[in-house]
Design a protein around this motif. Structure first.
Motif, PDB file in Angstrom:
ATOM      1  N   PHE A 120       7.920   6.911   9.563  1.00 16.30           N
ATOM      2  CA  PHE A 120       6.479   6.994   9.757  1.00 16.30           C
ATOM      3  C   PHE A 120       6.045   5.877  10.694  1.00 16.30           C
ATOM      4  N   ARG A 121       4.918   6.073  11.330  1.00 16.91           N
ATOM      5  CA  ARG A 121       4.309   5.023  12.150  1.00 16.91           C
ATOM      6  C   ARG A 121       2.900   4.761  11.640  1.00 16.91           C
ATOM      7  N   ALA A 122       2.642   3.499  11.346  1.00 13.41           N
ATOM      8  CA  ALA A 122       1.306   3.069  10.954  1.00 13.41           C
ATOM      9  C   ALA A 122       0.765   2.142  12.028  1.00 13.41           C
ATOM     10  N   GLN A 123      -0.454   2.379  12.417  1.00 11.76           N
ATOM     11  CA  GLN A 123      -1.137   1.424  13.291  1.00 11.76           C
ATOM     12  C   GLN A 123      -2.084   0.628  12.405  1.00 11.76           C
ATOM     13  N   VAL A 149      -5.526   0.157   7.921  1.00  8.85           N
ATOM     14  CA  VAL A 149      -4.692   1.144   8.586  1.00  8.85           C
ATOM     15  C   VAL A 149      -5.595   1.959   9.503  1.00  8.85           C
ATOM     16  N   VAL A 150      -5.316   1.916  10.788  1.00  9.06           N
ATOM     17  CA  VAL A 150      -6.083   2.686  11.774  1.00  9.06           C
ATOM     18  C   VAL A 150      -5.602   4.135  11.781  1.00  9.06           C
ATOM     19  N   ASN A 196      -3.501  10.508   1.972  1.00 13.00           N
ATOM     20  CA  ASN A 196      -4.308   9.501   1.277  1.00 13.00           C
ATOM     21  C   ASN A 196      -4.651   8.347   2.206  1.00 13.00           C
ATOM     22  N   GLU A 197      -5.848   7.841   2.061  1.00 10.11           N
ATOM     23  CA  GLU A 197      -6.230   6.658   2.822  1.00 10.11           C
ATOM     24  C   GLU A 197      -5.695   5.433   2.088  1.00 10.11           C
ATOM     25  N   MET A 198      -4.927   4.628   2.777  1.00  8.99           N
ATOM     26  CA  MET A 198      -4.350   3.447   2.156  1.00  8.99           C
ATOM     27  C   MET A 198      -5.252   2.237   2.390  1.00  8.99           C
ATOM     28  N   THR A 199      -5.461   1.472   1.325  1.00  9.10           N
ATOM     29  CA  THR A 199      -6.236   0.242   1.398  1.00  9.10           C
ATOM     30  C   THR A 199      -5.277  -0.935   1.409  1.00  9.10           C
ATOM     31  N   ALA A 224       0.824  -1.212   0.000  1.00 10.07           N
ATOM     32  CA  ALA A 224       0.000   0.000   0.000  1.00 10.07           C
ATOM     33  C   ALA A 224       0.858   1.261   0.000  1.00 10.07           C
ATOM     34  N   VAL A 225       1.954   1.252   0.767  1.00 13.25           N
ATOM     35  CA  VAL A 225       2.872   2.400   0.783  1.00 13.25           C
ATOM     36  C   VAL A 225       3.462   2.592  -0.611  1.00 13.25           C
TER      37      VAL A 225
END
Length: 142
Positions: free
Chosen positions: A129-132, A104-105, A95-98, A12-13
């Protein structure tokens, strides 16, 4: 904890960065998981290190993914590198990643480090970056 979403998050990134027009104007298609052998562009982006920690709760598995996206350039000065880094930040945070699995919270910018590398002819900016993420697959057998 689950590490099962790591590949989906990386995909997704990558897709988010590859689809960004501003970043494409700066680096073209030069966004890599692994820098290819042979001639490489003057400016390019690599997906880098990742640290993952448990973020599960009673509702299911999840994790914090701290990941790095790096800009490297041989262009004179830091201007091009900083423009590319800004485009990366805007693309990921705007952008909202799918994900192919899970969701992705939240996604946050953590830090950046700009420096000269090699013979000082190259510039490098590491963006953290931090993704939850949380897994949406049921863990209950039916």
């Amino acid at each position: 904890m689950t590490y099962a979403l790591s590949a989906s998050l990386q995909t997704a990134v990558y897709e988010t960065l590859a689809a960004d027009a501003r970043l494409s104007d700066l680096v073209g298609a030069a966004i890599y998981d692994r820098v290819p052998a042979g001639a490489i562009p003057i400016t390019y982006v690599t997906l880098g290190d990742e640290d993952v920690r448990d973020r599960s709760d009673k509702d299911g598995g999840g994790a914090w993914h701290d990941f790095t996206v790096t800009v490297i350039t041989e262009a004179s000065g830091f201007k091009i590198a900083k423009e590319a880094a800004g485009a990366i930040s805007d693309a990921l945070l705007g952008n909202e990643m799918t994900l192919g699995r899970g969701r992705v919270v939240g996604l946050w910018f953590r830090s950046a480090r700009a420096r000269r590398i090699g013979s000082a002819d190259q510039r490098r900016i590491d963006l953290r970056f931090r993704a939850q993420v949380e897994d949406q697959q049921s863990t209950n057998a039916e």
